[in-house]
Scaffold this motif. Sequence first.
Motif, PDB file in Angstrom:
ATOM      1  N   TRP A 202     -59.144  -3.915  88.976  1.00 44.93           N
ATOM      2  CA  TRP A 202     -58.168  -4.117  87.902  1.00 44.93           C
ATOM      3  C   TRP A 202     -58.464  -5.401  87.161  1.00 44.93           C
ATOM      4  CZ3 TRP A 202     -54.288  -7.911  87.475  1.00 44.93           C
ATOM      5  CH2 TRP A 202     -53.355  -7.657  86.464  1.00 44.93           C
ATOM      6  N   ARG A 203     -58.763  -6.435  87.938  1.00 46.42           N
ATOM      7  CA  ARG A 203     -59.059  -7.709  87.295  1.00 46.42           C
ATOM      8  C   ARG A 203     -60.265  -7.600  86.394  1.00 46.42           C
ATOM      9  NH1 ARG A 203     -58.817 -12.147  91.843  1.00 46.42           N
ATOM     10  NH2 ARG A 203     -56.582 -12.393  91.993  1.00 46.42           N
ATOM     11  N   ARG A 204     -61.260  -6.927  86.920  1.00 46.02           N
ATOM     12  CA  ARG A 204     -62.494  -6.842  86.167  1.00 46.02           C
ATOM     13  C   ARG A 204     -62.286  -6.076  84.877  1.00 46.02           C
ATOM     14  NH1 ARG A 204     -66.376  -2.984  88.298  1.00 46.02           N
ATOM     15  NH2 ARG A 204     -65.654  -3.725  90.293  1.00 46.02           N
ATOM     16  N   ASN A 205     -61.517  -5.004  84.976  1.00 46.48           N
ATOM     17  CA  ASN A 205     -61.335  -4.213  83.764  1.00 46.48           C
ATOM     18  C   ASN A 205     -60.453  -4.910  82.759  1.00 46.48           C
ATOM     19  OD1 ASN A 205     -62.842  -2.249  84.942  1.00 46.48           O
ATOM     20  ND2 ASN A 205     -61.099  -1.098  85.721  1.00 46.48           N
ATOM     21  N   ARG A 206     -59.597  -5.737  83.298  1.00 46.58           N
ATOM     22  CA  ARG A 206     -58.604  -6.292  82.406  1.00 46.58           C
ATOM     23  C   ARG A 206     -59.086  -7.548  81.717  1.00 46.58           C
ATOM     24  NH1 ARG A 206     -54.979 -10.161  83.110  1.00 46.58           N
ATOM     25  NH2 ARG A 206     -53.044 -10.081  81.956  1.00 46.58           N
ATOM     26  N   ALA A 207     -59.872  -8.285  82.433  1.00 42.81           N
ATOM     27  CA  ALA A 207     -60.202  -9.613  81.919  1.00 42.81           C
ATOM     28  C   ALA A 207     -61.060  -9.502  80.674  1.00 42.81           C
ATOM     29  CB  ALA A 207     -60.924 -10.406  82.988  1.00 42.81           C
ATOM     30  N   VAL A 208     -60.725 -10.297  79.761  1.00 43.44           N
ATOM     31  CA  VAL A 208     -61.533 -10.369  78.550  1.00 43.44           C
ATOM     32  C   VAL A 208     -62.427 -11.570  78.682  1.00 43.44           C
ATOM     33  CG1 VAL A 208     -61.491 -10.630  76.075  1.00 43.44           C
ATOM     34  CG2 VAL A 208     -59.716  -9.310  77.197  1.00 43.44           C
ATOM     35  N   HIS A 209     -63.666 -11.315  78.724  1.00 47.78           N
ATOM     36  CA  HIS A 209     -64.597 -12.408  78.962  1.00 47.78           C
ATOM     37  C   HIS A 209     -65.158 -12.922  77.659  1.00 47.78           C
ATOM     38  CE1 HIS A 209     -64.443 -11.848  83.217  1.00 47.78           C
ATOM     39  NE2 HIS A 209     -64.541 -10.572  83.032  1.00 47.78           N
TER      40      HIS A 209
ATOM     41  N   VAL B  97     -74.034 -19.452  75.911  1.00 48.90           N
ATOM     42  CA  VAL B  97     -74.101 -18.012  76.105  1.00 48.90           C
ATOM     43  C   VAL B  97     -75.020 -17.669  77.259  1.00 48.90           C
ATOM     44  CG1 VAL B  97     -74.580 -15.846  74.948  1.00 48.90           C
ATOM     45  CG2 VAL B  97     -73.676 -17.748  73.656  1.00 48.90           C
ATOM     46  N   ALA B  98     -76.041 -18.477  77.426  1.00 48.56           N
ATOM     47  CA  ALA B  98     -77.034 -18.167  78.462  1.00 48.56           C
ATOM     48  C   ALA B  98     -76.407 -18.184  79.843  1.00 48.56           C
ATOM     49  CB  ALA B  98     -78.182 -19.171  78.386  1.00 48.56           C
ATOM     50  N   SER B  99     -75.613 -19.192  80.102  1.00 46.65           N
ATOM     51  CA  SER B  99     -75.020 -19.260  81.432  1.00 46.65           C
ATOM     52  C   SER B  99     -74.031 -18.128  81.629  1.00 46.65           C
ATOM     53  CB  SER B  99     -74.350 -20.610  81.628  1.00 46.65           C
ATOM     54  OG  SER B  99     -73.205 -20.684  80.823  1.00 46.65           O
ATOM     55  N   PHE B 100     -73.382 -17.761  80.536  1.00 51.84           N
ATOM     56  CA  PHE B 100     -72.457 -16.642  80.636  1.00 51.84           C
ATOM     57  C   PHE B 100     -73.198 -15.363  80.991  1.00 51.84           C
ATOM     58  CE2 PHE B 100     -68.974 -14.018  79.859  1.00 51.84           C
ATOM     59  CZ  PHE B 100     -69.350 -12.986  79.026  1.00 51.84           C
ATOM     60  N   ILE B 101     -74.311 -15.177  80.334  1.00 49.28           N
ATOM     61  CA  ILE B 101     -75.108 -13.987  80.620  1.00 49.28           C
ATOM     62  C   ILE B 101     -75.596 -14.016  82.055  1.00 49.28           C
ATOM     63  CG2 ILE B 101     -77.269 -12.845  80.070  1.00 49.28           C
ATOM     64  CD1 ILE B 101     -76.844 -13.537  77.207  1.00 49.28           C
ATOM     65  N   ALA B 102     -76.033 -15.183  82.472  1.00 56.95           N
ATOM     66  CA  ALA B 102     -76.527 -15.294  83.845  1.00 56.95           C
ATOM     67  C   ALA B 102     -75.436 -14.937  84.843  1.00 56.95           C
ATOM     68  CB  ALA B 102     -77.037 -16.714  84.099  1.00 56.95           C
TER      69      ALA B 102
ATOM     70  N   LYS C 296     -72.939 -13.044  84.357  1.00 56.70           N
ATOM     71  CA  LYS C 296     -72.702 -11.605  84.303  1.00 56.70           C
ATOM     72  C   LYS C 296     -73.745 -10.845  85.109  1.00 56.70           C
ATOM     73  CE  LYS C 296     -69.026 -10.893  82.376  1.00 56.70           C
ATOM     74  NZ  LYS C 296     -67.988 -10.193  83.102  1.00 56.70           N
ATOM     75  N   LEU C 297     -74.984 -11.283  84.947  1.00 63.14           N
ATOM     76  CA  LEU C 297     -76.055 -10.613  85.693  1.00 63.14           C
ATOM     77  C   LEU C 297     -75.818 -10.702  87.188  1.00 63.14           C
ATOM     78  CD1 LEU C 297     -79.442 -11.487  83.991  1.00 63.14           C
ATOM     79  CD2 LEU C 297     -78.420  -9.259  84.307  1.00 63.14           C
ATOM     80  N   VAL C 298     -75.473 -11.909  87.601  1.00 60.28           N
ATOM     81  CA  VAL C 298     -75.262 -12.095  89.036  1.00 60.28           C
ATOM     82  C   VAL C 298     -74.125 -11.213  89.510  1.00 60.28           C
ATOM     83  CG1 VAL C 298     -74.503 -13.747  90.759  1.00 60.28           C
ATOM     84  CG2 VAL C 298     -76.220 -14.395  89.119  1.00 60.28           C
ATOM     85  N   GLN C 299     -73.089 -11.148  88.701  1.00 62.97           N
ATOM     86  CA  GLN C 299     -71.952 -10.320  89.124  1.00 62.97           C
ATOM     87  C   GLN C 299     -72.352  -8.864  89.248  1.00 62.97           C
ATOM     88  OE1 GLN C 299     -68.661 -10.794  86.519  1.00 62.97           O
ATOM     89  NE2 GLN C 299     -68.330 -12.929  87.088  1.00 62.97           N
ATOM     90  N   LYS C 300     -73.104  -8.434  88.242  1.00 60.74           N
ATOM     91  CA  LYS C 300     -73.511  -7.029  88.261  1.00 60.74           C
ATOM     92  C   LYS C 300     -74.336  -6.713  89.484  1.00 60.74           C
ATOM     93  CE  LYS C 300     -74.613  -5.777  83.960  1.00 60.74           C
ATOM     94  NZ  LYS C 300     -75.497  -5.371  82.849  1.00 60.74           N
TER      95      LYS C 300
END
Lengths: 185, 393
Positions: free
Chosen positions: A107-114, A121-126, A128-132
């Motif tokens: 639920w958190r994952r679907n709800r959160a607006v990142h 942006v690079a660290s954000f992408i990183a 995200k990758l790690v999370q995936k």
Amino acid sequence: MRNINSVKREFLKKWMWGIRKYSSQKKNMSLLERKKAIKLSADLAMASTRNKTTRWSKALIANASKDGNNKVHTEHVLGSSPPPRRVRKSSTNYSHGTRIRSCRNTWRRNRAVHRPKDRSVASFIAKKLVQKRTRRLKSLLPGGEFMDGVSLVEETLDYIQSLKAQVEVMRCLVTASELMILNPS
Amino acid sequence: MLHCLNGSGNLGASCSDMTVLERQTKWQQQQHHHENHQPYISATEFHVNLVFSSSSSNNHPQSQGSVMARDGSALGEVLAHSVNPDPGFCTELDAGFGSSSGFLPKENIKKRKAQNSKVAAESDNKDKRVKMSGEEGESRVTNQTSNKNGKSNANKNNRETSADSSKDNSKISEVQNQKSEYIHVRARRGQATDSHSLAERVRREKISERMKYLQDLVPGCNKIAGKAGMLDEIINYVQSLQRQVEFLSMKLAAVNPRLDFNIEELFAKEVFPSCAQGLPNIGMPSDMSMCNTPSYLQFNSTQQLVSCCGGLINNAGMSPPNMGLRRNISTTPVPLPEMSLDSSCFAQILPSSNWEGDFQSLYNVAFDQGRTASFPSQPFTGLVESSNLKMEM
């Protein structure tokens, strides 16, 4: 670390025992059935070498017990089948709190607006990758859905070691069996 | 302003028996008790007191490092070390917390965690000491900055190393006292001292430690520096291992039409001369080294393939598994019309990430073979089936 050879030996013993139990019940299995039997016995043997000290082993046994086809065999293989009360209790313990957690996570994952706020942006992408990838790893590991970061890594470590041992033992057996066929004398 | 408490008998109980909370209350008690009696000690004398507090120390073995945070500094540093320091130590580091005294409260960084408890100390950072002591048995004592008193430095090192060595004892006691425990972590210089970020950092470091072990386990992970890449490698490796298991179990099923793994026979043969003695019915020989002699197997199988299968086998080239080359087991076309494969390449299995596609196709092949062909129980059925499982690297 555990002695890897003793682990292999124990695994082989349990595995063979499980297969014998299986084949004593059912005769004339097809190829796929045989393969399933072999794999199931191998997985159960591997999990039982851990003696329920790790979460993945518990999860593996629990999943095998839940599956209707394998249930009987699982109970046979694991020795004295645990009293039904205990089995149910462990499964509910396992599922209740963790189910809630997994629902909450989804639920958190679907709800959160990142949004990359002030970070680059690079660290954000990183991130995200790690999370995936963490999610993917969790899906690979038996019972991995409900582990947090630290225990996930520990469980992966143990699981990889067990898988390695399992693969090596199976390979040896395959080679030996082939030799048996080629050299029946 | 520092305030070294002499360890009176209040702290006589061993560290391992008290939770941190109890200890802290005791500190505060002592602090109140001693507040009016002892003069304030300046920062420069702090280290001196650290070292030479033997004069004031009693015989109680613990030297809990709880140094009060001073005022006027930007960072709140909390020295975390083990609960059970070396009894041989004489350094006395007790001090009350600033919050309950008249001192300017330093940032008391206390976090409540259910797992670990460490003794906290907030120390002055005027000397720019930055220390992080290890957690959970892995000690990272980084004594980065210089200390005015080299002796105190050495003592600190000793204390921490011995503390680490006695971490096992502390761990056991920590496990027992899990109710209300605090994690006290030192914030590094220039980093946020927010309790959330500290917790985050502790967690991250735990994870990165474990990842280092994984790096050793998974082949090819040494060069990759970064969580995402390593996770990728780990995922690939786990997937490849799982597929290997599937494939090998399929192979075993194919080789053994009746699922009779006659381990005794396997060992009784020449192939395993070392393990051929008195096998129990189900159990294994105690020194089963089957899995440790793959090279022996390989060589033996070469000869056997050549010798006894004569006309059936065209060429059988073997290579020792260490070299990781291909091993070719080829059969002449056995009169089964569906399977007229000449040769099958049998690569020595080395875990790598290139396998995915191959395994997939291989598995499908085996699957199809299993379905289409009706297998009479011929003596060579197993061989043919296995030879048809084509695997290429």
